[in-house]
Structures are given as structure tokens and as C-alpha cells.
Design an enzyme around this catalytic site. Structure first.
Site, PDB file in Angstrom:
ATOM      1  N   ASP A 254      60.438  46.949   6.163  1.00  7.31           N
ATOM      2  CA  ASP A 254      59.193  46.367   6.679  1.00  7.31           C
ATOM      3  C   ASP A 254      58.263  46.903   7.585  1.00  7.31           C
ATOM      4  O   ASP A 254      57.448  46.436   8.316  1.00  7.31           O
ATOM      5  CB  ASP A 254      59.443  44.759   7.377  1.00  7.31           C
ATOM      6  CG  ASP A 254      59.937  44.002   6.326  1.00  7.31           C
ATOM      7  OD1 ASP A 254      59.594  44.124   5.078  1.00  7.31           O
ATOM      8  OD2 ASP A 254      60.706  42.871   6.686  1.00  7.31           O
ATOM      9  N   GLU A 255      58.617  48.272   7.621  1.00 12.27           N
ATOM     10  CA  GLU A 255      58.026  49.234   8.561  1.00 12.27           C
ATOM     11  C   GLU A 255      57.154  50.298   7.955  1.00 12.27           C
ATOM     12  O   GLU A 255      57.092  51.318   8.660  1.00 12.27           O
ATOM     13  CB  GLU A 255      58.922  49.538   9.581  1.00 12.27           C
ATOM     14  CG  GLU A 255      59.467  48.648  10.515  1.00 12.27           C
ATOM     15  CD  GLU A 255      58.315  48.093  11.686  1.00 12.27           C
ATOM     16  OE1 GLU A 255      57.503  49.092  11.905  1.00 12.27           O
ATOM     17  OE2 GLU A 255      58.216  46.879  11.948  1.00 12.27           O
TER      18      GLU A 255
END
Lengths: 311, 311, 311, 311
Positions: A254-255
Site C-alpha cells: 500500500d505504499e
């Protein structure tokens, strides 16, 4: 054919006011050249001079120099004004000039539909939305397969005439499942992988293989509520806005570099289930927007960030 | 005076279409009753029946039951339809009924301007915005003092006829400075403290004393980029949205209950300084919105979250 | 069963922090009472007192008094706290009290799905979006028929298991076609008619018959670009925003009372076809939002305007 | 000084990660070249080749070809990489090349503050906002005068050290008053005139004289509610959004080419006075945004529309 005589070609001059009802497509006959390289005097000129020499008319041009990272990005939409324009010849002729600037570039012909594989789990809102845009031609995708770790969405894919692969996964079978997914991607020749609420964390090796060509939709603004159930976290925190983030995947699921973000106001009366419902719309819109930018070659990746030109 | 006869009072019936140019204020003559208590049958009735008995006409009513925390919130705007309505008598008569429901309540008369102290540092955008809204009467504040740890904003306060206190602070003098600030708050009788980009972390004791009546503006969406220079972090992350959060302060300065949030789109070409500029507008608007909700008694605090009724 | 003893019923008190993953529905067991009448002291009390007497716990309450038109509107969500609560008995008992206030009211049980007919033409974006929300249960519709003046969208309806009526229309056959459409509406017992880009102007008689229960989506902000091809007009004008308006139909097709509006930024590079594409998303979202408000009985019609409570 | 050797100049390469707290201005040392001409092969090349020859490094470049009107627009931000770069010499050398393309162009040096006169009436929200942005340097204006048909805002101007001219107007004295205003504009050498809620319709002759350099803020979305009191009209219509439009003036005061538009959600509870208050914020933001685009030479006027590049 040449404009050196100073004449504007007839088709550029509407001989009458726009007739309502006509739609003249802005991009139906335009190629795209997208490039990036280290910042240096002449980076624009090497591109635009070449396009001029090749009798290509630039319909939209955007360049950006990121002073903070010393990197240059450029994107040109252009229309060849000569008979027999060929992408391959163009590419070969431009390559040595680009090399002088350590410039990476990509040339995309008009009407190109990008080979795509979509990964889903059980939630179908993003898939439904993408297949609609695909069906009406709003997103120039060439969807080659829908892959899921669950059987649920097969009929939706089938109705759109798309092959559906059910590849179940457990923590034990993850390496084999990923190999299976990878094989489908390779066999279909997909250039783009869309994680439309796939809900599985890809292995570092898989992330590596898909770097820069796999787009995920995260159901939260990033940075923000990480981990599981961000809408429940948002409720507990009492936020007044919820959002979604579309990004390229990297090792930290998620980065990855952010391509697009969307947001919508909420209030205390939005229980977690209501936030989830709100989130569905934002997720669909944000993912579709990010894919659109990617397909139009507007997104440049560098140093963990994106530059999105002319969006 | 009574409407029991079934007559609608004449002033409620416009006898002609709205004349453009007239503005009939919606709230100039309305009181506000705001209350909260544990969820239980009869919580609405105890309020609305009493208002009826007191011949008070309810012009806007909102209640919300938070099933997840078992807490009830209600806010009524009403207009007394009797001569000689008195807030004190109303309060005393309602108190025993409220007590049966363990209900906390607050009664606010029309035209009440809330005694307020504003804390600032050097950045003046929020202060400038608040003083403008104060000056034209958009926010019914009664600003009693502007306090800063720097001398810079004195002339801005002076132009609005407001006393300005320069209370410098160092890590050594923090306790004394906070005592000084606290004294000004107490002496002026301020009910509300606004941290309009004050940039200082208040001590736990100070936070405790100001619980529920001190509003801070944080220059980021929360949760999000914490700590120093969130706009620089946002740039490095390549976010496509920046935002601001107005919240009640608590011990963890940037983590108090959220009252309002604002957001604006940005792109790669926004350098940190550009994000700061974008942020100024969002910070002003978000802070002003939160203060407005607070002044209108729309904000209820419970279990670390806010309920904002009828906004 | 009574709470007069001052006890909060156990199910209202979560005995542990919210477990992430649980979703407690806010409305699965709540009834809705919606009412309006002339402004007059006691309008709230007549509703809330009755609910108390009937042992109904109000979970959300909103009322609004429109001083400019002298009209009162109220909406309550409530949960009966007694065994054997019956809507019919409730209705009959409340009717005489409402009559004293000339109050019109409607009672809606939990889980009610509204009988609905959808009218379309050839464009399918709104239909696709609505059918998706219908399929996943986000909009509690009971779709009884899809009617179109073209055959194109039959397979889309069929995939969702819905009957599709092809009712072609010409200027000569308009009366007969409208009679046909009306018959389907009546035979299916539909309470709601959605014009999801139907593109036909209904006759005054048809508008009259459907007053207050037919929702149209107009592809422009209203007031704004009227007539044909608003996106072309928007392009020529160079607007920087495009929008859509969902409204109840009235005799003037694009001029009925507004329920919801949506908007999105655009720029010079958006050709009419691009504006059309942008418009599709806004139209879908705005129509779905308006239908949601209508289904939740949040929308009140009076004097050519709507009041939307608690949205 | 030359980069032909392939070396990237040292100052372009940050030798360390961005230190938070540093802000490297993106535009402090950049010139702007803005141009437009009929569409024709070579329009980009004539600009970019010249910039290369002049050793100017392009930091941001945007061009757009409007196929519908056959017009080309380009804007380049660039940084001279040579000692002794002079705008005049640049201009003279470029002029003949531009002439070959019938290209109009404008060159703007870094740090240029544009001479500006602001016209106001009694409402001060836009003036207050602009003066704040002026004071902190966010808008590079060189405000030479504030002119009003009322005396009310003198002290606000005075506090910012600006001359204030009270030029009252009646229908009889309009020609003389406009002559007076025109004289101030000319004597101060103002290039830009901002109508910050001036509330007067300029004569056609005055509009003509100020064509392309006078920006008005209209308190409505255009097209939309025209004429007086648009917020009252919006209330009666029950709109769910209100907005504002910043545009160049033309003979039809509220119908000039649109530069920027802003919008905010409202509901039934917003009485006209509330809409006015909401409108104030949108008007301020939209006007400031439009002025910013104008100052940065992003706005191109052609055929009654604007093209806004790289905003």
C-alpha cells in the site's frame, strides 16, 4: 506534403462553426511520445526538432523539470503530416538522439489498446466499473483475462466475453498460485495488470516483475489508515472525509507511487458499512482515472514518485 | 399567546412571494438547546415535550443515536412564542427532567457572541481570515485577546481594535508562559480558545484545562503526515491531494477529535512551497468552518469522536 | 417491555470495543416516519410524543421549518422496542393526531424495497450503474421493468433477470406509447419511475400522473445549458466545471424540483466528447444519490423546491 | 557556458536528499514565454529551438492545439543558462521568427509584479482577500490604486498603504466617472484591472479599452442565474450547489470568457443570506485563482474562450 509554404492545412480550419452533434475526436489519429532523462539543456529541443523534421504536428505537449531530483519529463501528442509514417522507422531514427541525453522513451500509435489482465477477489464494484468502461470504449483496454482467487465473479466476466481464471490461494500455495498468475500474464502478453480489489499481498518477487505496470486501488488516502479495515478505523477516528488511492504496486503493497486520489465528505452518521459504500464509488472513479492516465502515457515514474503530465 | 386553536401565526405565512432583496434571518431570534445522554427510550420526547410546554417553536431539530457507543445526541433551534421567555427559568425547569436521563445540556440565547482568545505564532493567514469573519459578523465571536509567542502580528490585531499579548516561550520558560496564557484566558473570561497556527505543543495540563473548548488547525489530513513539515512529506510522497484538519486539542496535539476537514487537489508540479500556499486556503476555510459549528453548538464530543449535527 | 426504570437496554451498550470486521447495520431494523404540514407550535411534539407512547426508539431525527414558506418537515428513523409492533395499527392510531395539524405522513417499514420502473433510451451508463447498485443491494429497489424506446439495452436487463419492454416512439405514436408505458407502470405496481437518460419529453398529462415519483437526470447543472447538447454548449462557452442535476420531473422536463447535483472540473482540452465522458460519471453518481435520498424518504416536495433531510 | 559536453550542471543535481525546511523556489529565476498563432507544422519547434539556441533551459512547457478553432497556444517557463541574458535582445531576436508564424508572443521576466488597479463597491470580502495575498507576496501584484464608488473601504486600503480613490457614480455621471477611472488606470500605468465585486456595469467603450486585462468575479456559475440577486434565485430554485465565475469582462458584463469557476454544496436550510455567506468564500478563492493564472501568463484568449495552460 509540407507546410513550409506557410499554408495551414485545410482540415485544421473548420470552415463553419462547430456543428453541434459532430464530435471531432481529439486523439483518434494522434501518436504519443513519452520520455524522461536527466535534466540538461536541450532536452526539449531534441524531441521537438525531431518531430518537426519528421513532419509531425504536435497537438499537445507537456514537459516538466523536477528541479528537486534533477529529472526531466516530456509527453507529446502528435499527428504525422506525411504519407507512410511508420512507428518503427521513427523509433530507430530517434533512438540515437535520445541516447545522447540518456533519454528513455516510448512511442504509442493511435488506437492502441493495451493488453491487460485484471486481478480480483470477491468484491466486484471496481471490476464492474472497469468492464463497463471497457465495453463502451472509454478505456482503450484489451482485456485478456480476469483472474481471481475466488470463483464468484465468473459470470460477470463471461457476460463481457472474457476468460476467467480461478486461482485459489492459501498461505501454503502462494508461490504456486503466483506462478500460475504470472504464467497467464505472460501467455496473454499483458502489458498492464490491474489489481481491482484483489486483497492479496503480492510477494516481493512478483512486485519486482510487475514494477511500473501493475496498478492497485487502495481503499484509503495514503498515507492514512493502513492495514486491515481502514473504513472501520476511519469511523473510530471520526474522520470527515474518506478517500481512495490508486498507485503502482511496489514491495510495500500500500505504499507504491501514487497516481490518483479521490475523496468524499462523510460524517458521524456514516457507520463502517456506510463508509464502505461511499468508498466503492471513490475507488471505482479513482482506479479508472489512474488507468486512463496510464493508458494515455501520462504517468512517469521516478524516485518513488509519479509525474502525471497534462491530466 | 397560544396556537392551540390551530391558527398558524401570521408572521409564519409570507403573504407574498419572497421579495428579492429581503433577507429574513433564519437564526436571529432562535435559541439553541444541545444535549447528550446515554441511549434510552424517551430521550427525544423529554426534550420536545418540554419545548412544547414552554411554547417554543422548533425551527430545526436534529438528533442522532450512536448505536455503536450507546449514546444519544440532540440539538434544537427554537423560537419562544411567549412574552417574557427567560433562559434561566427554562434552564431550571428543564434540569430535573434532564437529570432523569443523565442528560447533559446547554442552552444558548440568540445573538450570543462567544468570548474567545486566539493563539498565533508568526503565520497570519488563519488570523487574518478569522478577523475578517469577525469584523463582518459572519462568526459571532467576541474576541477578547490575541496571544502570540512572537511580536509580529500586533498591528493586524490592533487594526481590528484587539488587545495583543506577546508571550515569548522557550523550553525553559514554557510553564511560566502557559501560566501567563492561562491567566489571560481566565481574566478575559474566554470560553473558546482558537489555535490559529500556534505551532506550540501545549502541556498535558494545559490540554486538560482546555478540553472541549480549544480548537486547533492541523496542516494535514489526519491521520496522515504527522510531525514537522507535512507539506514536505506530502511532496516527497507525491500525493495528489492535500488537506487540513480542525480538531479539539487533547494530550496528543495533532490527534484530537476531528471537527472538520478540507482537501484540495495538487500535482507533481507543486513544490513544497506551493503546497504550503495551497494549504493556507484550506486551513483558513477548515478552521472557520469548525469554529462556526462550535459556535452554533453543533459539535458534540464523546469517546474521542465528534458528532456534528445539522451541518 | 419498558425503559421507564431508567435502564438502558443491553443491546444498546456494546460490551466490548467495536470488533473490526463486525458491521452493525444502522438501519436494518428501523422504520421511517416522514411528514410535512403547515408551520405551527407542536408539530414536533405530536410526532415525538406518539413515538414515545408507542415504545419506539428514535435513532435519527431531523426536522426543518421553512420560515419563508411557512412549512414544516420532519423525518424520524425509529426502532420499535415492543413485541408485535404493527405498521397498520401505528398508522391508524397516528392519523387522527396528524389530521389536527393538517399533516401528511408516510410510514415505511424496514427492508422495504420500492417497486421501480426504469426508462432508458440507448445510452446505458446510468442503467448499468443502477443495476449494479440494485444487484449488490446498495439501493433497495425492486425493479419491475426496464422500458426503452430502443431495443439496444435488452441484454443488459436480461443479465440482471429483468423484463425489458421495447416501446418505440414517434411524434405520431407518442400518445399510444405513453399509454403503453403507463400501463406497464400500473401493472407492475411501480411506485417510482426513474428516467435514466430516457431522452424523451413526457407529455404534460404523463408528468402530472407521475408527479413526485419520477426522477430524471439532466446532463447539466440547472439552471444552465438547456435544450439539446449541453456539453457542446459548455465547450463553446469554455466552462471550467460541468455538472448534472437529478430532479423530479414536472411539466417543464428539465425544470423540476432539484434533488441532487454533482460537478467536476474540466478545462479547454476537454472537447465535447470528453465532456460527455466526464458527464457520464457525474450523471451516474448524481442519479444514484437522488434515488437513495428518495428511497430513504429524505426528500420532501413543497412549492417547487425540495427539502432533503439528514442527507 | 554550454552543456553540449553532456554534463548536467551541478546545481541541477541535489547532492543530498531534500532537506526538509529548505524550499527551492520553482519559479524565482524563471522567465515566461507565452505565445499563440494559427495551427501549423513547426509552431512548437520555432519556440523550443530558439530557446535552445539562447541557452535557455525549459523548466515547464505546455502547448495545446485547438483543432476546433485551428489555433495553437504555447507557454514555456525557462531559466537562462548564460551570463548577461537580456529580455530585450531575446525579444528582438525572436520577433522575426514569430512573424513567420503570425505568432503573437509575450516575454515576462522573473519577479515581475504586475501593475494593478482594483475596483470595488462596498462589499469587501474579495478586496480583503486580495490584499492579504498581496501583502504576503502570494500574488505578485503591484497594486497602484483601489477605486470605489463608495468611501467605505478606504481604511482597509490605507492599512495596506494603498491610495484609495472615491469616484461616486450615478446614471447621469457615469461617463465622467468612467473617464476618471480610466485616467487613474492610465496614470498609474496599470496593466491589470480587477473588478472585486464592483457591482457596476461598465460601458461598452470601457469594456473595449480593458479587453483582455480586466477580470471580474461573478457571484454565480455561468451560465446560470443572471441579473440581480443570483443567491435569491438559487434559493427559490432550491439548488444544491452554488458557485462563482471569474472571467474577462466584455460588453456583456457577466458573459465574458471564463477563467476559473468554483462551487460549493448547499441545501434547503441555506437561506439567501446563508448562500451569500457561502458565496463569499467561493468568490474570493475563484477570483484569486483567476488572477494567479493571469499573472503567470497561463491564460490565452481566443474566439470568446480561454485556454489556461498548465494550471
Amino acid at each position: 506534403m509540407s507546410y513550409e509554404a506557410g499554408l495551414v492545412p485545410a482540415f485544421l480550419i473548420p470552415d463553419k462553426p462547430i456543428t453541434r452533434g459532430d464530435t471531432m475526436s481529439r486523439t483518434a489519429d494522434t501518436w504519443i511520445l513519452a520520455a524522461q532523462c536527466p535534466s540538461r539543456l536541450g532536452t526539449v529541443d531534441v524531441v521537438t526538432r525531431f518531430l518537426k523534421e519528421q513532419h509531425c504536428y504536435i497537438t499537445e505537449l507537456n514537459s516538466f523539470d523536477d528541479r528537486l531530483s534533477g529529472r526531466f519529463f516530456i509527453r507529446a501528442e502528435f499527428r504525422p503530416e506525411v504519407e507512410g509514417f511508420g512507428g518503427e522507422a521513427f523509433h530507430d531514427a530517434f533512438a540515437p538522439r535520445a541516447a545522447e541525453f540518456a533519454m528513455e522513451f516510448e512511442l504509442t500509435p493511435p488506437g492502441k489498446r493495451m493488453g491487460t489482465v485484471i486481478l480480483v477477489s470477491k468484491a466486484d464494484h471496481c471490476l464492474n466499473d472497469l468492464l463497463y468502461r471497457y465495453r463502451i470504449g472509454q478505456l482503450p483496454l484489451d482485456i485478456r483475462a480476469v483472474i481471481s482467487n475466488h470463483p464468484d465473479l465468473e459470470s460477470l466476466a463471461a457476460w463481457h466475453g472474457l476468460p476467467y481464471y480461478h486461482c485459489p490461494i492459501t498461505s501454503e500455495t502462494k508461490p504456486q498460485q503466483e506462478a500460475q498468475v504470472q504464467e497467464i500474464i505472460e501467455e496473454t502478453g499483458a502489458e498492464l495488470v490491474v489489481l481491482a480489489r484483489y486483497m492479496q499481498v503480492l510477494s516481493p518477487a512478483m512486485c519486482e516483475r510487475l514494477a511500473g505496470r501493475a496498478i492497485n486501488i487502495h481503499h484509503s488516502l495514503l498515507p492514512g489508515f493502513k492495514g486491515a479495515k481502514p473504513y472501520h478505523q476511519a469511523y473510530e477516528k471520526g474522520v470527515k472525509l474518506v478517500g481512495a488511492t490508486a498507485h503502482y504496486i511496489n514491495n510495500d503493497l500500500d505504499e507504491g507511487p501514487i497516481i490518483a486520489q479521490g475523496v468524499e465528505p462523510v460524517d458521524h452518521a456514516h457507520y463502517p458499512e456506510d463508509l464502505v459504500a461511499k468508498g466503492r464509488d471513490i475507488e471505482c472513479l479513482t482506479l479508472a482515472r489512474a488507468i486512463g492516465y496510464h493508458l494515455e502515457r501520462r504517468v512517469f515514474l521516478h524516485a518513488g514518485r509519479t509525474v502525471v503530465l497534462g491530466n
